[in-house]
Write a protein that holds these residues in place. Structure first.
Motif, PDB file in Angstrom:
ATOM      1  N   GLN A  61     -22.645  -7.354  10.065  1.00  0.00           N
ATOM      2  CA  GLN A  61     -22.208  -7.885  11.344  1.00  0.00           C
ATOM      3  C   GLN A  61     -21.012  -7.099  11.889  1.00  0.00           C
ATOM      4  OE1 GLN A  61     -24.076 -10.389  12.158  1.00  0.00           O
ATOM      5  NE2 GLN A  61     -23.200 -11.223  14.019  1.00  0.00           N
ATOM      6  N   ASP A  62     -20.957  -6.954  13.220  1.00  0.00           N
ATOM      7  CA  ASP A  62     -19.733  -6.476  13.850  1.00  0.00           C
ATOM      8  C   ASP A  62     -18.732  -7.622  13.891  1.00  0.00           C
ATOM      9  OD1 ASP A  62     -20.317  -3.850  14.359  1.00  0.00           O
ATOM     10  OD2 ASP A  62     -20.978  -4.164  16.411  1.00  0.00           O
ATOM     11  N   LEU A  63     -17.536  -7.369  13.370  1.00  0.00           N
ATOM     12  CA  LEU A  63     -16.499  -8.389  13.303  1.00  0.00           C
ATOM     13  C   LEU A  63     -15.237  -7.899  14.006  1.00  0.00           C
ATOM     14  CD1 LEU A  63     -17.043  -9.292   9.554  1.00  0.00           C
ATOM     15  CD2 LEU A  63     -17.640 -10.738  11.498  1.00  0.00           C
ATOM     16  N   GLU A  64     -14.419  -8.838  14.462  1.00  0.00           N
ATOM     17  CA  GLU A  64     -13.140  -8.511  15.078  1.00  0.00           C
ATOM     18  C   GLU A  64     -12.019  -8.854  14.112  1.00  0.00           C
ATOM     19  OE1 GLU A  64     -13.737  -8.810  19.854  1.00  0.00           O
ATOM     20  OE2 GLU A  64     -13.319 -10.697  18.798  1.00  0.00           O
ATOM     21  N   VAL A  65     -11.051  -7.938  13.986  1.00  0.00           N
ATOM     22  CA  VAL A  65      -9.955  -8.120  13.035  1.00  0.00           C
ATOM     23  C   VAL A  65      -8.631  -7.723  13.677  1.00  0.00           C
ATOM     24  CG1 VAL A  65     -11.444  -7.662  11.031  1.00  0.00           C
ATOM     25  CG2 VAL A  65     -10.163  -5.770  12.087  1.00  0.00           C
ATOM     26  N   ILE A  66      -7.544  -8.236  13.105  1.00  0.00           N
ATOM     27  CA  ILE A  66      -6.205  -7.764  13.428  1.00  0.00           C
ATOM     28  C   ILE A  66      -5.562  -7.257  12.152  1.00  0.00           C
ATOM     29  CG2 ILE A  66      -5.872  -9.257  15.436  1.00  0.00           C
ATOM     30  CD1 ILE A  66      -4.271 -11.137  13.627  1.00  0.00           C
ATOM     31  N   ILE A  67      -4.555  -6.399  12.298  1.00  0.00           N
ATOM     32  CA  ILE A  67      -3.839  -5.869  11.142  1.00  0.00           C
ATOM     33  C   ILE A  67      -2.886  -6.923  10.600  1.00  0.00           C
ATOM     34  CG2 ILE A  67      -2.155  -4.158  10.368  1.00  0.00           C
ATOM     35  CD1 ILE A  67      -3.352  -2.228  12.396  1.00  0.00           C
ATOM     36  N   VAL A  68      -2.922  -7.127   9.283  1.00  0.00           N
ATOM     37  CA  VAL A  68      -2.010  -8.049   8.611  1.00  0.00           C
ATOM     38  C   VAL A  68      -0.750  -7.287   8.198  1.00  0.00           C
ATOM     39  CG1 VAL A  68      -1.731  -9.590   6.628  1.00  0.00           C
ATOM     40  CG2 VAL A  68      -3.948  -9.390   7.755  1.00  0.00           C
ATOM     41  N   ASP A  69       0.406  -7.897   8.364  1.00  0.00           N
ATOM     42  CA  ASP A  69       1.662  -7.270   7.956  1.00  0.00           C
ATOM     43  C   ASP A  69       1.790  -5.872   8.556  1.00  0.00           C
ATOM     44  OD1 ASP A  69       4.128  -7.344   6.652  1.00  0.00           O
ATOM     45  OD2 ASP A  69       3.341  -6.318   4.895  1.00  0.00           O
ATOM     46  N   HIS A  70       1.641  -5.799   9.863  1.00  0.00           N
ATOM     47  CA  HIS A  70       1.729  -4.536  10.593  1.00  0.00           C
ATOM     48  C   HIS A  70       3.079  -3.867  10.344  1.00  0.00           C
ATOM     49  CE1 HIS A  70       1.858  -1.811  14.076  1.00  0.00           C
ATOM     50  NE2 HIS A  70       0.554  -1.988  14.196  1.00  0.00           N
ATOM     51  N   HIS A  71       3.104  -2.548  10.419  1.00  0.00           N
ATOM     52  CA  HIS A  71       4.329  -1.765  10.202  1.00  0.00           C
ATOM     53  C   HIS A  71       5.493  -2.271  11.054  1.00  0.00           C
ATOM     54  CE1 HIS A  71       6.695   1.917   9.403  1.00  0.00           C
ATOM     55  NE2 HIS A  71       7.028   1.855  10.686  1.00  0.00           N
ATOM     56  N   TYR A  72       5.196  -2.716  12.277  1.00  0.00           N
ATOM     57  CA  TYR A  72       6.243  -3.189  13.182  1.00  0.00           C
ATOM     58  C   TYR A  72       6.592  -4.659  12.965  1.00  0.00           C
ATOM     59  CZ  TYR A  72       5.196   1.123  15.767  1.00  0.00           C
ATOM     60  OH  TYR A  72       4.999   2.433  16.128  1.00  0.00           O
ATOM     61  N   ARG A  73       5.855  -5.329  12.090  1.00  0.00           N
ATOM     62  CA  ARG A  73       6.096  -6.761  11.841  1.00  0.00           C
ATOM     63  C   ARG A  73       5.998  -7.065  10.361  1.00  0.00           C
ATOM     64  NH1 ARG A  73       2.366  -9.316  16.686  1.00  0.00           N
ATOM     65  NH2 ARG A  73       3.718  -8.695  18.428  1.00  0.00           N
ATOM     66  N   ARG A  74       6.729  -6.370   9.560  1.00  0.00           N
ATOM     67  CA  ARG A  74       6.634  -6.526   8.116  1.00  0.00           C
ATOM     68  C   ARG A  74       7.119  -7.901   7.667  1.00  0.00           C
ATOM     69  NH1 ARG A  74       8.937  -0.639   6.118  1.00  0.00           N
ATOM     70  NH2 ARG A  74       7.320   0.604   7.111  1.00  0.00           N
ATOM     71  N   LYS A  75       6.321  -8.531   6.808  1.00  0.00           N
ATOM     72  CA  LYS A  75       6.697  -9.833   6.258  1.00  0.00           C
ATOM     73  C   LYS A  75       7.345  -9.701   4.888  1.00  0.00           C
ATOM     74  CE  LYS A  75       3.187 -12.535   8.677  1.00  0.00           C
ATOM     75  NZ  LYS A  75       2.630 -11.432   9.477  1.00  0.00           N
TER      76      LYS A  75
END
Length: 207
Positions: free
Chosen positions: A183-197
């Motif tokens: 399936q084609d799925l939509e995702v976002i980046i987790v713990d992005h470089h600009y928003r480090r957790k």
């Protein structure tokens, strides 16, 4: 009708969490010490030298560096588009080659990507790693897919979160138990470089 096709092509900017339709990107350097080829659609991180490398497909640990985005265009060391090199070479950065890439580095961009096996409604909202299949060297397209067998409810160990199915797949009916294979799925980046957790200061990891 759902489009259940095994069509790895990496990560493609699809839409934006805010509803915007444009995708900001920045020109970044690739080091001559880069250990792996880089293709359009590859997710990348910013190394200690300030240059990008392709992320690893292994489980994420605190020592890994956070993804900064996805490659949208590739250029040679003079900043010239690699389309000028066709048909002699493909549109990708070979390993150990100094170059430039445009990176879609907005943390709120949603990317479209192929799953490597069947997905289902319960996996929306889950976290997932990647697998790097064979890239298309002639076209310069990434072979990255989502590693569906590794989807989990915990963000620890994953680079991406599934937020929906692709536009071509929604006609199969949201709420169905299974969407189908690849399936084609939509995702976002987790713990992005600009928003480090959490801290990512350890050794760099690459495939």
């Amino acid at each position: 009708m759902a489009v259940n096709v095994n069509d790895p092509r990496g990560f493609v900017p699809s839409r934006h969490l805010s509803g915007r339709i444009d995708f900001s990107h920045n020109l970044m350097r690739v080091s001559a010490n880069n250990p792996t080829p880089i293709f359009i659609g590859d997710p990348v991180f910013l190394g200690a030298d300030g240059k990008v490398r392709r992320i690893a497909t292994s489980a994420v640990s605190v020592g890994d560096r956070a993804p900064i985005g996805v490659v949208r265009s590739v250029y040679n060391s003079d900043g010239r588009p690699l389309t000028h090199n066709l048909p002699g070479t493909g549109q990708f950065i070979a390993a150990s080659t100094q170059a430039f890439v445009d990176v879609v580095d907005d943390p709120d961009v949603i990317f479209l990507v192929n799953g490597d096996s069947a997905a289902n409604q319960a996996q929306i909202g889950q976290f997932v790693r990647t697998t790097a299949g064979p890239a298309n060297t002639a076209l310069g397209r990434s072979g990255f897919q989502l590693r569906m067998a590794d989807q989990t409810a915990s963000a620890v160990g994953s680079h991406f979160q599934i937020v929906g199915v692709g536009p071509n797949e929604k006609l199969s009916g949201l709420g169905d138990t299974a969407f189908g294979a690849n399936q084609d799925l939509e995702v976002i980046i987790v713990d992005h470089h600009y928003r480090r957790k959490y801290s990512r200061v350890g050794p760099e990891v690459g495939d």
